[in-house]
Structures are given as C-alpha cells and as structure tokens.
Scaffold this active site. Structure first.
Site, short mmCIF file in Angstrom:
data_model
loop_
_atom_site.label_atom_id
_atom_site.label_comp_id
_atom_site.label_asym_id
_atom_site.label_seq_id
_atom_site.Cartn_x
_atom_site.Cartn_y
_atom_site.Cartn_z
N ARG A 101 9.10 1.93 -10.02
CA ARG A 101 9.89 0.74 -10.38
C ARG A 101 8.99 -0.44 -10.10
O ARG A 101 8.45 -0.53 -8.98
CB ARG A 101 11.16 0.71 -9.52
CG ARG A 101 11.76 -0.64 -9.24
CD ARG A 101 12.69 -1.16 -10.31
NE ARG A 101 13.79 -0.30 -10.60
CZ ARG A 101 15.07 -0.63 -10.52
NH1 ARG A 101 15.41 -1.85 -10.15
NH2 ARG A 101 16.02 0.23 -10.83
N LYS A 159 -2.61 -4.09 1.93
CA LYS A 159 -4.01 -4.46 2.17
C LYS A 159 -4.71 -4.87 0.87
O LYS A 159 -5.92 -4.98 0.82
CB LYS A 159 -4.77 -3.29 2.81
CG LYS A 159 -4.33 -2.98 4.25
CD LYS A 159 -5.10 -1.79 4.81
CE LYS A 159 -4.47 -1.30 6.12
NZ LYS A 159 -4.92 0.05 6.49
N THR A 161 18.74 3.68 -8.55
CA THR A 161 17.69 4.49 -9.17
C THR A 161 16.93 5.27 -8.11
O THR A 161 16.67 6.46 -8.26
CB THR A 161 16.72 3.57 -9.96
OG1 THR A 161 17.49 2.77 -10.86
CG2 THR A 161 15.73 4.37 -10.75
N HIS A 165 14.26 1.07 -19.10
CA HIS A 165 14.81 1.86 -18.00
C HIS A 165 15.37 3.11 -18.67
O HIS A 165 16.58 3.31 -18.74
CB HIS A 165 15.89 1.06 -17.28
CG HIS A 165 16.23 1.58 -15.92
ND1 HIS A 165 15.85 2.83 -15.48
CD2 HIS A 165 16.93 1.04 -14.89
CE1 HIS A 165 16.29 3.01 -14.24
NE2 HIS A 165 16.94 1.94 -13.87
#
Lengths: 352, 352, 352
Positions: free
Chosen positions: B144, B123, B96, B172
């Site tokens: 994704r 972070k 993908t 998807h």
C-alpha cells in the site's frame, strides 16, 4: 522413498514423517529429508563470533545450503511447530528483523510482534525485567540493542536462548555467518581469498564479527582494511585475531587494490559517526572519504572476473545502483542467504 | 485410537488429504475438499482491474464462496504452510492490512509484521532496495503506497508476486473484486443492475477499480456517478471502459435516483481533497456536498426492497449509523467477503 | 486427482490424533493427550470476574496445569489451526499482549499484529466500526482499552468472543485467573489463606478482579487491604463480594502484618494517580506512601517460610530487585502461569 516410522504411529515413540496436502492443486511437501542440526548450538544463545569454530561454521553453511535447496524446490520444513520467537528490537532494523521472522515462520514457528514503542517498556522497566517477561511467553529471543552491554544482561536474565541481532558497536554474529555462507557459495571457498573491508570499520559491528570469523577459522590470503584512520578497525578486534594474517591498511580504494580482491565488502558511512569522532577534522573529511570509498560500475572495471561485491545493506551512496546488474554484485543474494543461515541457526538451537 | 489411514501413508505419491485434531473436544477438519485455484493468477502480481477477465472474476468469486462456506462450517485450509507474506504499508490502513493478514493466516501461511516506522526504511533506503530486501525473506508482498508509481517500481524490483493494496489515487483491485463478490452474492447477479457510485470519485481508487471491473466484464444497465464536478470520475477511468455503458452523472442523491438503484456504493468525502482541488470554491462547497450525498435511514425509504448499500469503510458521516440495522446495509458483510476474496487470490497466486 | 489415502481417511468420525515430526533430529509431539475444555467458556467473551464460578476456576486451573506440563515436556498442542486472533490494544501493554499472542501461537493459531497508531482507527472511526471490521477477519479479539465502557461496546458490536485484556480501572479477569492459578500451584490451595493486597487498590484493575474471584469463590481467611485512604479499594468492588469475609485495612506494611500473610500481592504506585485524587494532600503523601509500602529483602525477613510475593508487573521501585532471588518471589513464575492460563481460556473459548 521410505516412510518406515508410519507403521509405528500408534506406539509411544511414534515419530511420524508426514507428507500431506490440502487439495489436488496445491501440494505441500513435508520434509522427509533429514536435516542435521549443528549440535553445539543446541539450547545455546548466539552471542559472538568467537563461539563458533570451523566445524560449526561448515556445518551451519551445509545445513543452510540444504535448507535453501529444499525450500526452493517447494519443500516445507515444519520443525518448529509450537515454538514461539519474540524479536526485541530497541533499534531500527528491517533486514535482521524480517529475516529472523521469515526464518522462524518458514520453520513452522510463531512470532510475537511486539511494538516496543507502545509496550510497557515505555513505563521504565529494566531490560532484565523485560527479558524475563518475554521469555515467560516465548522459546527464543532476538535482541537488537544500541548498547553493547545489553546482550550480556539479556543472556544472564534469560532462561531461553538469545540471538544477538546486533549489540551497539559490538557484534552481529548471524550477519557474519551469513557473510561467510555467501562467500563460500559464491566463490566456492573462503580459504586463500583476498578480502577487503571498506567503510566505517570502527562502528560497523558487521565487519567486527565477519573479520573475527574469517581470520580465526579460515586461511585467508590477506585482509585489507580500507578506511580513513578516524573510522579504522578498533584494536580490540585485531587483538581478537588468534592467528597471524596479512593485514593491509588503505585510506582509499585504488586500482591496484581493487585488482587484487576476491571479496569487496563495503559498509555504510554515517556522517554522524564522523562528527562524534575525536579527530576534529573528521567531519570535514567526510566528503573526501565518501568519494574515496565509493563503489560504482567504474570501480568494477578494474576488478577480477570472479570476485564479489558485498554489503550488509541498507546502503546510501557508498554503493551505486550502477553496480546492481553486474553479476559480481552479490549483495541481494547475500540477503537471501541470511534467511537460510538464520533458519539453520534456529533449527539447531531448538534441536533435541 | 484410530490409526487405519497410516498404512497408506507410504505411497510414493502420497499427497494425503489429512483430517486430524488434537483432542477429542476440538476438532480440526483439514480440507478433503478440492479447491480449484484461478490458474491465470498463478505466480502473478495483482496490479489492476484490467488484468482480470470475466472468467477470472467468476472463478475467483466461486472459489471465495466455496472457501467461505468451508471455513464457516469449521474447515481448515492449510494450503500455504511454509509460505511467508510481508505487508508493506506506507500509508494508513486497517481493513486491507488486517484482511490480507487474516487471509494468509487462515490459509496456514505466516506473516512478517514489519513496523515501517521503526525499520531501516527510515534510513533513507529506496523503494527498490526495500522491495528486494523483503522479497529475500518472503514469498509474497502486499504493497500500500501513497504514490501511484510505487506499484510499478515494486513489481519491477520484486522476484515474487506483489499484491496491490492501494496505490495512491490509482487502483485497489482486490477491493474491486471483493465488491463484485458482494454484489453477486447479495443480489444473485451483477448483469442488468443499476449501480450508483457516490462520493469522491476523483481520488477514490476503490471506485476506479470497481467501475472498470463492472463495465468491462459485466452488462450493467446503468452506471450513475454521483459527485460534484470537483471530485467527479477522472477521464482516464472513463477512457479505460472497453464497452459502451449508459453513464449518468448527478451532483446529489435524489429520490428518483435512489428509487432506481440496485447498488448504492458510497465512499468517504475528505475535506482536504476539496481544499487542494483546482476549483477555488471547492472548500466552500464541502458542507453542501456532504449534505447532498449523505445516506441515512430516510434515504433508504425511497429505495427498492431488494438493493444494497455498500461502503469500503472507514466511514465518517456520509453514511449514518441509522442505516446499520437495515437488511440492505451490506457494508459489514462486504468486509467479510474481503477476507474470502483475498484467500481465493492468495491461494491462486501460490498454486502449483 | 490422487485420493488413494482418502478412502481410509474419510470415515466421518476419523478424528485422528497425529504425532509427527519432520526430521529424525527434531521431534514434534502432537497431542495424543485429551485436553478437556471448560465448557461454560465455549464461544463466550471473557469480560469480568463475576462470570466464573468455583468449578470454572478449578477446571481452568487444571487445564492450564496440564497444558503447562504437556508443553514443557515437549508436546505441541495444535488445536487452533486456522483460527485467527486480533489483539486491539488502545493502551500500553507488553505482558498481556505478548502472553495472549504466545498462547494463541502455541495453540497453533495465528495473530494479526495491527499497529493501532498507523491504522485507519486514526481516521476517526468509532470503536463499534473498528470492532466490526476486525471481527470480519478474525475469530477472537483481545481488547485493552483505557475506558471502562469500551468493553461493553465491543462485546455488543462483536459477533465473536472478546477477551477483556483490561478495561480502564474496571477489570482484568484473565490476570485475576492467572493469579489464582499461581497461588493454587505455589501454595497448594487458596482456601484458608491470608491475602494482602498492597498498593494502588483504587485504580488497579488487577486487584479488583482478583479480590472478587478470591472472596466469591474461595474461603480465604482474611483479606488485608494495604493502601493509604486516597487509593483504597473502591466501595463498588467491596459491594460485589457475595460472601462475608474478614477484611482488614492498613496504611503501611508492618512487621505484624507481614508475619501473617500467605500471599503478599503488591502493585505499582503511580504518582499521577495521586495528583488527580480528590485529597489535596495526596501528592505530598506520595513519597511517604512509597516508603510505607515498599517490599525489599528486609520485609521478607519477617515473612513465613512458606508464602509468596506476587506482582502483576511491570514494577517500578515498590518491589526491590533484592527480593528476586528469594524462593518466595513468585512474580516471574506468575507471568509464566499467565501463558498457560490464557492457553486454557482460548482453548475453551474455541471448543466445539
């Protein structure tokens, strides 16, 4: 609309202004606009705030503003075709990295995405050798490095311009410039403003660059440094101020203080900075400090109607999401200004 | 040197179809072809199968087919010059990721290659803040993410279109669309076909998107769901079917079943999905199931002469390499169709 | 649809040499220059030294030289617009990776930056499947792999050209070619020279490719192999020499040897190569060997005035920084030649 140069396509100096598209549905408008680069940046590294004077800053802000409006109305600036940038990030970053990449790509240039962790830099190469390597293949570098001295080493070794993307606790000049652009655009001017810098002023390179740019190039009314002593602004930054400026120090955000400010610029507080501080009580102070400096929707109730809240991001909890929908919250727009400031810088660095 | 066209370059509405090259040996053909974007995608996020109707799907397939033939005969489609895409992949992927990148680059756009592991996302930034950051610098995102809800968060936070590159066990959609394109191109039609979906139908988001697209937009003859109960198609997917369709369930690939199918679509079985299943015997079943669902050269001896085997890949051992040289093995061509379907989607999203 | 300009553009053979820029300040010069690709490379993989004959090498060197001078005088070669390269690096590299990327970008092509560590290759896919995947989305691959046999597997599976970026202890043909370009440019010729290869000649694929190219295509006066027995040049490399050549072996760099050489080509010594050697005393030898082979400013006191020191880099301490400022230190320029040699190769591979 004039496209005079076209008649000269076949002669030796045939600099052509091209407009073209590739379908009747998607139109690509190539710049017929004349962008004026900031001449003093031509072929230069961007190392620190001190290299910019007021004219440079004004010109960069004007150029960035023009590019923003051009791009946002669908224009394509394809000026850096064939030029290659390599970001060398020896430290975590997503904002500086992505905005430099976005800027280079939007100018038509290319980016070498080197994963430092899987590169031969792991084989123990010196920074000088790495710099010499990367500049063999690229026309400009962006360096982010945990050590302050790394920048000088890189600039010395490099035959091409190096953009300082943050050197340890040193400087972050392109962040400072985009901060100025944000203030100027949001509030119409920088002169005469009351600016409060809040948070870890000791280790935050962002506020080092910004405060130097502000004091040395503008006539700000007051600079308020809001931080506990353990992470207050270092003396060497204050020593770099070349003009008198009214400086106020505070340990916490008070109602009185918030009422006065035009720019409330806050930065991330990191627990680890406190524990490594000289003051033995520092770590214990951390939670108190966090509460004292936190900005939330309530804080803004005290604030002027026309003022802005800024943050270089990422944020942890020093800046609450309750502020996000307030029109005075400028920190997301601030990132966007970063794209265009970096476009203006790269464009100028490559100008002929 | 040919400079004839230049005199006509100065027309005010000079949307010029340019053909040019840079040497007499390498010819770059710019599109003189008119590609028609799918208008309903203009400026939109691609989130799920349900947003596409039959006309959209047909138009996307036609556009992708045209682009494939144009590019494969040497054409260059430079439509997205100056546009920037940032893939945000919070989960392993190569197909993908690479095909979205390839699609954007082949359309003349740029890609910011952010390494999520070394970015400030480490972070502790929220997904919303990350999305706002990346969209400050780019014109489209591909997301994704291992969590299904992440897509909605991203779409909400983003001022630019978000391409769903797989959200947890959700959907998807671009994979579903490329699957339709593959079936249509390889077999000439989708209507009237017998389609078998094989493998982990519970967790495989690919088959969720595909089966919705198939049932709701085409008149397929039969949908065969080949999987043990523990990983059968979830009820909410079946509930999303808006038309009656003949559904057959099977626990294994039988000769009879294979004889009937036009499309044999298999997916990866993952041991870890079995162990976390509610059925305590699931893990023990894994080896039996694997054998029951495996496709090899012998399986294809039963199959029609005109049918195709598909797989979203990567495969482990549910699809043997002994099938690779069979002309009915469509899975490598399927990947190639993915490039052109994603070009068609991105082109349409950016259309003006 | 506005197609007015098209009438004049649509001549079937209107391959237009375009020069254009986007502002009056930044000038992009598109190639009006005719670059002549090396025809034998058209559509071919670059696997090993043996595939190049003297004419190929001369032509590649001429092309690279022309491109260098064109680019360094501000020209833009936009020949590979719309073409996509994917580097597949299964092993550490920064030079080969970055210079192939830089070359592709400088030719106007795009690069898919796949992070192998976060890709589905981690899901246990075979190399063949990975190659088939990546070639579905790209027009050329660059493969660096720790295993020598991987190259053949990749070339077999790939429908597009594969550039060997180093296969185990096998070959590194593009490095060999850039080394020849360096020697030719720096010293004016390759024929008649005395060439010393120094260091780990057993495992160094660079010197394997280079020595084959040198011996089989040029008339070098002498090849000096400077290495202890444990890492001397493998017999199969010597067996690949198709012409008689004067070969001298030495275990250390002596004054007499250094006085004679035109090219002093040194490579990295790796401790781990010694420990895994058959000779049980090898590891103990390492420190002695290191001292015997080290090149520093003193070594160069013995050397001719017109000679060059080369190194594929990265270096550890076999090549001291005290040599860096000597005009005979060619290793930094050597990297730069790598950019243009790879541009010449990619340009030729894509020629029509």
């Amino acid at each position: 609309m004039q496209t005079k140069p076209l008649a000269h396509f076949s002669n030796k100096l045939n600099y052509l202004f091209a407009r073209y598209d590739v379908s009747s549905f998607i139109f690509i408008r190539m710049s017929q606009h004349t962008f004026r680069p900031v001449a003093s940046l031509r072929g230069k590294s961007v190392e620190k705030a001190a290299q910019f004077n007021r004219t440079d800053i004004d010109d960069l802000c004007n150029l960035a503003t023009e590019m923003k409006s051009f791009v946002e109305s669908g224009g394509v600036i394809d000026a850096l075709r064939g030029k290659v940038m390599t970001p060398l990030f020896f430290e975590n970053s997503s904002r500086t990295y992505s905005s430099f990449c976005g800027a280079m790509l939007k100018l038509g240039g290319g980016v070498v995405s080197l994963n430092l962790e899987t590169s031969s830099i792991a084989k123990g190469e010196t920074l000088s050798d790495t710099i010499r390597t990367m500049t063999s293949y690229s026309d400009v570098l962006v360096l982010r490095h945990p050590q302050q001295e790394a920048l000088e080493t890189a600039v010395k070794a490099s035959p091409v311009p190096v953009m300082n993307g943050g050197n340890g606790t040193g400087e972050h000049p392109t962040q400072g410039l985009l901060d100025i652009l944000t203030i100027r655009t949001e509030l119409g001017t920088v002169d005469g403003l009351v600016v409060a810098l809040v948070g870890d002023l000791k280790n935050g390179r962002t506020v080092h660059s910004l405060s130097k740019l502000l004091v040395n190039n503008f006539d700000i009314a007051e600079l308020i440094l809001v931080a506990p002593d353990v992470v207050q602004m270092p003396q060497e930054v204050l020593d770099a101020f070349q003009k008198p400026v009214k400086i106020t120090r505070a340990a916490a955000l008070s109602e009185d203080l918030v009422r006065r400010v035009d720019v409330l610029y806050t930065t991330r507080l990191q627990k680890e900075r406190f524990s490594s501080a000289e003051d033995a009580n520092a770590l214990a102070l951390f939670d108190t400090v966090k509460a004292d400096l936190r900005i939330n929707a309530d804080t803004l109730k005290w604030a002027k109607e026309k003022m802005i809240v800024m943050h270089p991001l990422p944020r942890v909890d020093e800046l609450c999401t309750s502020v996000d929908d307030d029109p005075r919250a400028a920190y997301f727009r601030q990132m966007r200004f970063g794209l265009f400031m970096r476009m203006a810088i790269l464009f100028s660095v490559f100008s002929a």
